[in-house]
Scaffold this motif. Structure first.
Motif, PDB file in Angstrom:
ATOM      1  N   GLY A   9       0.798  -1.444  -0.064  1.00 54.76           N
ATOM      2  CA  GLY A   9      -0.681  -0.033  -0.376  1.00 54.76           C
ATOM      3  C   GLY A   9       1.116   1.410   0.107  1.00 54.76           C
ATOM      4  N   THR A  10       0.222   2.314   0.074  1.00 58.05           N
ATOM      5  CA  THR A  10       0.898   3.669  -0.246  1.00 58.05           C
ATOM      6  C   THR A  10       1.118   4.778   1.344  1.00 58.05           C
ATOM      7  OG1 THR A  10       0.644   3.965  -2.429  1.00 58.05           O
ATOM      8  CG2 THR A  10       1.178   6.021  -1.262  1.00 58.05           C
ATOM      9  N   PRO A  11       2.069   4.591   2.000  1.00 61.71           N
ATOM     10  CA  PRO A  11       1.658   5.285   3.623  1.00 61.71           C
ATOM     11  C   PRO A  11       1.154   6.811   2.678  1.00 61.71           C
ATOM     12  CG  PRO A  11       3.685   4.537   3.269  1.00 61.71           C
ATOM     13  CD  PRO A  11       3.216   3.123   1.923  1.00 61.71           C
ATOM     14  N   GLN A  52       0.241 -12.059   6.518  1.00 63.70           N
ATOM     15  CA  GLN A  52      -1.288 -11.753   5.610  1.00 63.70           C
ATOM     16  C   GLN A  52      -2.239 -10.295   6.295  1.00 63.70           C
ATOM     17  OE1 GLN A  52       0.218 -14.210   7.115  1.00 63.70           O
ATOM     18  NE2 GLN A  52       0.482 -15.624   5.858  1.00 63.70           N
ATOM     19  N   VAL A  53      -2.378 -10.768   7.748  1.00 62.00           N
ATOM     20  CA  VAL A  53      -2.905  -9.356   7.794  1.00 62.00           C
ATOM     21  C   VAL A  53      -2.794  -8.189   8.128  1.00 62.00           C
ATOM     22  CG1 VAL A  53      -4.052  -8.379  10.200  1.00 62.00           C
ATOM     23  CG2 VAL A  53      -3.664 -10.863  10.807  1.00 62.00           C
ATOM     24  N   GLY A  54      -1.203  -7.826   7.478  1.00 66.38           N
ATOM     25  CA  GLY A  54      -0.992  -6.012   7.572  1.00 66.38           C
ATOM     26  C   GLY A  54      -1.617  -6.345   5.741  1.00 66.38           C
ATOM     27  N   VAL A  55      -1.561  -7.563   5.235  1.00 63.26           N
ATOM     28  CA  VAL A  55      -1.589  -7.251   3.430  1.00 63.26           C
ATOM     29  C   VAL A  55      -2.937  -7.002   3.794  1.00 63.26           C
ATOM     30  CG1 VAL A  55      -1.628  -8.628   1.729  1.00 63.26           C
ATOM     31  CG2 VAL A  55      -0.003  -9.100   2.737  1.00 63.26           C
ATOM     32  N   GLN A  59      -5.599  -3.273   2.246  1.00 55.57           N
ATOM     33  CA  GLN A  59      -6.234  -2.781   1.270  1.00 55.57           C
ATOM     34  C   GLN A  59      -6.766  -1.608   1.984  1.00 55.57           C
ATOM     35  OE1 GLN A  59      -8.121  -6.422   0.656  1.00 55.57           O
ATOM     36  NE2 GLN A  59      -5.709  -7.639   0.238  1.00 55.57           N
ATOM     37  N   ARG A  60      -7.250  -1.120   3.194  1.00 53.59           N
ATOM     38  CA  ARG A  60      -8.508  -0.166   3.580  1.00 53.59           C
ATOM     39  C   ARG A  60      -7.897   1.717   3.589  1.00 53.59           C
ATOM     40  NH1 ARG A  60     -12.431  -1.802   7.814  1.00 53.59           N
ATOM     41  NH2 ARG A  60     -12.214  -4.851   7.107  1.00 53.59           N
ATOM     42  N   PRO A  61      -8.689   2.506   3.115  1.00 53.09           N
ATOM     43  CA  PRO A  61      -8.412   3.322   2.910  1.00 53.09           C
ATOM     44  C   PRO A  61      -7.513   4.235   3.854  1.00 53.09           C
ATOM     45  CG  PRO A  61     -10.636   3.264   2.319  1.00 53.09           C
ATOM     46  CD  PRO A  61      -9.993   2.239   3.253  1.00 53.09           C
TER      47      PRO A  61
END
Length: 240
Positions: A9-11, A52-55, A59-61
């Motif tokens: 994701g993008t910080p 997996q939890v982090g991935v 996916q959430r905004p």
């Protein structure tokens, strides 16, 4: 993705960064730990389920994940650089003979993995300030070297800065969970990454340890990703 870390994701400014030091069991082809491959699927090599939890969370905004990309047996990012446990020679009763390195070999591990990992994490936090850092780990229900069961579903760890912990513990308990406050071990003893990147800089963070059997499969990972996303957002809003 780089050799020591990967970002999912993008910080985003004012977002949540999920940091998992022990997210991978990867051992580079040119590193020989001298252990059987079966050990790489156990808790001594990786925090089961956290990648997996982090991935899923990323996916959430507003949520991104920063994850270690080599096994903690290759280099343990959640240790102070000067300690020998950065390259462990033993873990939970297992000897890691390939880590019996001379000074040059130890220094090479630090230069290849440890320092780039922490440099990259510092760069993200400096350039894209976060509302909250979620330090995500998992713990085994029972250590091989200690037969005492660990009944907690989740532990909340911290050192001196307990702002987020005090908010999160009742929120987790409200979910019907058995919550360990500084259990199964204390964040005053093992908190190196957050000491360096959060406490030393005054950044709010939440240290969470989920019991591994609860996030060992996809259903558990989805459940905990939803729970931790929701609670982390509540904590971030309350602190800001």
């Amino acid at each position: 993705m780089s050799e020591p870390f990967r970002t999912v994701g993008t910080p985003r400014f004012g977002g949540i960064l999920v940091v998992s030091d022990h997210a991978s069991n990867r051992v580079p082809a040119d590193v020989d730990l001298g252990i059987g491959p079966d050990l790489l699927s156990q808790h001594i090599a990786v925090d089961i389920g956290v990648a997996q939890v982090g991935v899923i969370m990323a996916q959430r905004p507003g949520i991104a994940a920063f994850q270690g990309n080599v096994s903690r047996l290759v280099c343990d990012f959640n240790r102070d650089e000067h300690l020998p446990t950065v390259v462990p020679i033993a873990s939970d009763g297992h000897t890691i003979p390939g880590n019996a390195l001379d000074h040059a070999g130890h220094e090479a591990r630090l230069a290849r993995y440890f320092r780039p990992y922490h440099h990259a994490l510092a760069e993200i936090l400096d350039s894209v300030p976060q509302a909250l850092i979620l330090s995500l780990h998992s713990f085994t229900p029972q250590l091989a070297s200690n037969d005492a069961p660990r009944p907690w579903h989740v532990g909340v760890l911290y050192n001196e800065d307990d702002r987020a912990a005090r908010l999160a513990i009742p929120l987790l308990e409200a979910e019907g969970l058995c919550v360990g406050d500084q259990l199964p071990y204390s964040g005053k003893l093992l908190n190196a990454t957050m000491n360096r990147h959060a406490e030393a800089e005054g950044r709010p963070y939440l240290g969470v340890e989920v019991r591994q059997d609860l996030i060992a499969d996809e259903a558990g990972q989805i459940e905990w990703a939803e729970r931790l996303s929701r609670i982390a957002n509540q904590v971030a809003l309350a602190i800001s």
